[in-house]
Design a protein around this motif. Structure first.
Motif, PDB file in Angstrom:
ATOM      1  N   ARG A 133      22.813  -0.969  -9.535  1.00 23.79           N
ATOM      2  CA  ARG A 133      22.892   0.185 -10.423  1.00 23.79           C
ATOM      3  C   ARG A 133      24.331   0.635 -10.637  1.00 23.79           C
ATOM      4  N   ASN A 134      25.088   0.727  -9.580  1.00 22.19           N
ATOM      5  CA  ASN A 134      26.477   1.147  -9.672  1.00 22.19           C
ATOM      6  C   ASN A 134      27.224   0.660  -8.430  1.00 22.19           C
ATOM      7  N   MET A 135      28.497   0.986  -8.347  1.00 20.51           N
ATOM      8  CA  MET A 135      29.320   0.469  -7.252  1.00 20.51           C
ATOM      9  C   MET A 135      28.897   1.047  -5.908  1.00 20.51           C
ATOM     10  N   SER A 157       8.659  -6.600 -11.568  1.00 18.88           N
ATOM     11  CA  SER A 157       9.076  -7.889 -12.120  1.00 18.88           C
ATOM     12  C   SER A 157       8.775  -7.921 -13.609  1.00 18.88           C
ATOM     13  N   ASP A 158       9.431  -8.867 -14.288  1.00 22.67           N
ATOM     14  CA  ASP A 158       9.305  -8.929 -15.734  1.00 22.67           C
ATOM     15  C   ASP A 158       9.838 -10.267 -16.222  1.00 22.67           C
ATOM     16  N   PRO A 159       9.334 -10.750 -17.344  1.00 21.86           N
ATOM     17  CA  PRO A 159       9.867 -11.994 -17.895  1.00 21.86           C
ATOM     18  C   PRO A 159      11.303 -11.878 -18.386  1.00 21.86           C
ATOM     19  N   GLY A 160      11.775 -10.681 -18.617  1.00 18.37           N
ATOM     20  CA  GLY A 160      13.144 -10.485 -19.040  1.00 18.37           C
ATOM     21  C   GLY A 160      13.248  -9.906 -20.437  1.00 18.37           C
ATOM     22  N   PRO A 161      14.447  -9.490 -20.857  1.00 19.39           N
ATOM     23  CA  PRO A 161      15.703  -9.515 -20.104  1.00 19.39           C
ATOM     24  C   PRO A 161      15.695  -8.531 -18.928  1.00 19.39           C
ATOM     25  N   CYS A 162      16.649  -8.748 -18.017  1.00 15.14           N
ATOM     26  CA  CYS A 162      16.602  -8.039 -16.750  1.00 15.14           C
ATOM     27  C   CYS A 162      17.366  -6.728 -16.758  1.00 15.14           C
ATOM     28  N   TRP A 163      18.520  -6.692 -17.406  1.00 12.88           N
ATOM     29  CA  TRP A 163      19.380  -5.528 -17.289  1.00 12.88           C
ATOM     30  C   TRP A 163      20.360  -5.414 -18.442  1.00 12.88           C
ATOM     31  N   ASN A 164      20.976  -4.251 -18.502  1.00  9.93           N
ATOM     32  CA  ASN A 164      22.043  -3.997 -19.461  1.00  9.93           C
ATOM     33  C   ASN A 164      23.163  -3.331 -18.672  1.00  9.93           C
ATOM     34  N   CYS A 165      24.293  -4.025 -18.565  1.00 12.94           N
ATOM     35  CA  CYS A 165      25.396  -3.522 -17.736  1.00 12.94           C
ATOM     36  C   CYS A 165      26.623  -3.255 -18.573  1.00 12.94           C
ATOM     37  N   GLN A 166      27.267  -2.152 -18.282  1.00  9.31           N
ATOM     38  CA  GLN A 166      28.525  -1.804 -18.932  1.00  9.31           C
ATOM     39  C   GLN A 166      29.418  -1.092 -17.924  1.00  9.31           C
ATOM     40  N   ASP A 167      30.649  -1.569 -17.817  1.00  3.98           N
ATOM     41  CA  ASP A 167      31.664  -0.916 -16.982  1.00  3.98           C
ATOM     42  C   ASP A 167      31.187  -0.724 -15.551  1.00  3.98           C
ATOM     43  N   GLY A 168      30.501  -1.694 -15.020  1.00  4.65           N
ATOM     44  CA  GLY A 168      30.088  -1.641 -13.627  1.00  4.65           C
ATOM     45  C   GLY A 168      28.805  -0.886 -13.361  1.00  4.65           C
ATOM     46  N   GLN A 178      21.737  -0.631 -16.106  1.00  5.18           N
ATOM     47  CA  GLN A 178      20.398  -0.070 -16.288  1.00  5.18           C
ATOM     48  C   GLN A 178      19.419  -1.220 -16.434  1.00  5.18           C
ATOM     49  N   LEU A 179      18.295  -1.083 -15.759  1.00  2.00           N
ATOM     50  CA  LEU A 179      17.277  -2.118 -15.843  1.00  2.00           C
ATOM     51  C   LEU A 179      16.339  -1.823 -17.011  1.00  2.00           C
ATOM     52  N   TYR A 180      15.938  -2.872 -17.674  1.00  2.00           N
ATOM     53  CA  TYR A 180      15.004  -2.715 -18.777  1.00  2.00           C
ATOM     54  C   TYR A 180      13.625  -2.334 -18.248  1.00  2.00           C
ATOM     55  N   HIS A 181      12.732  -2.030 -19.177  1.00  2.00           N
ATOM     56  CA  HIS A 181      11.381  -1.672 -18.788  1.00  2.00           C
ATOM     57  C   HIS A 181      10.679  -2.876 -18.190  1.00  2.00           C
ATOM     58  N   TYR A 182      10.243  -2.762 -16.941  1.00  2.00           N
ATOM     59  CA  TYR A 182       9.551  -3.844 -16.255  1.00  2.00           C
ATOM     60  C   TYR A 182       8.049  -3.631 -16.335  1.00  2.00           C
ATOM     61  N   LYS A 183       7.298  -4.706 -16.390  1.00  2.00           N
ATOM     62  CA  LYS A 183       5.874  -4.594 -16.679  1.00  2.00           C
ATOM     63  C   LYS A 183       4.982  -4.624 -15.440  1.00  2.00           C
ATOM     64  N   THR A 184       5.395  -5.274 -14.376  1.00  2.00           N
ATOM     65  CA  THR A 184       4.528  -5.466 -13.207  1.00  2.00           C
ATOM     66  C   THR A 184       5.098  -4.704 -12.019  1.00  2.00           C
ATOM     67  N   TRP A 185       4.269  -3.909 -11.376  1.00  2.00           N
ATOM     68  CA  TRP A 185       4.746  -2.981 -10.360  1.00  2.00           C
ATOM     69  C   TRP A 185       3.924  -3.052  -9.078  1.00  2.00           C
TER      70      TRP A 185
END
Length: 129
Positions: free
Chosen positions: A60-62, A98-109, A112-119
């Motif tokens: 998530r962050n540093m 878990s999710d088929p993807g995409p997994c995340w969106n990262c900027q400047d370290g 954020q994780l995308y919406h995952y379907k299985t919990w």
């Protein structure tokens, strides 16, 4: 639909360590993205760490990256979250997803994780000062 089963949550003191585990069926475990999320009371659920099938990891962050480590055991079909130097603000319900993807969106370290379907159903971590 819950297909992960988490364990390992408990009440600890600030500065202590804890390792969370979760297991899943073969199809769920082999999804491209696997991740840990958490949700504190009154807060929105947030992604903590994620790993793709190729082993690429994002946090998530540093601060999380410095203290937590996500790992996966293919033989046991299990996902882990090693948490060190725990803080009261880490108190939350922790979930595998878990999710088929995409997994995340990262900027400047920061990621954020995308919406995952299985919990999973979650495991409670409480850190006291």
């Amino acid at each position: 639909q819950e297909q992960w089963v988490e364990s390992g949550g408990e009440s600890v003191q600030e500065g202590e360590s804890l390792k969370l585990s979760c297991a899943a069926s073969e199809p769920t475990f082999r999804q491209f993205c696997v991740a840990w999320f958490r949700q504190a009371p009154g807060e929105e659920r947030e992604g903590v760490a994620a790993m793709d099938r190729n082993g690429l990891i994002r946090y998530r962050n540093m601060d999380i990256k410095d203290r937590f480590r996500i790992s996966r055991d293919w033989a046991k079909k299990s996902l882990y979250l090693q948490m060190n130097s725990l803080k009261p603000e880490d108190t939350a319900m922790y979930y595998c997803a878990s999710d088929p993807g995409p997994c995340w969106n990262c900027q400047d370290g920061n990621c954020q994780l995308y919406h995952y379907k299985t919990w999973g159903q979650g495991t409670q971590v409480t850190v006291s000062s």
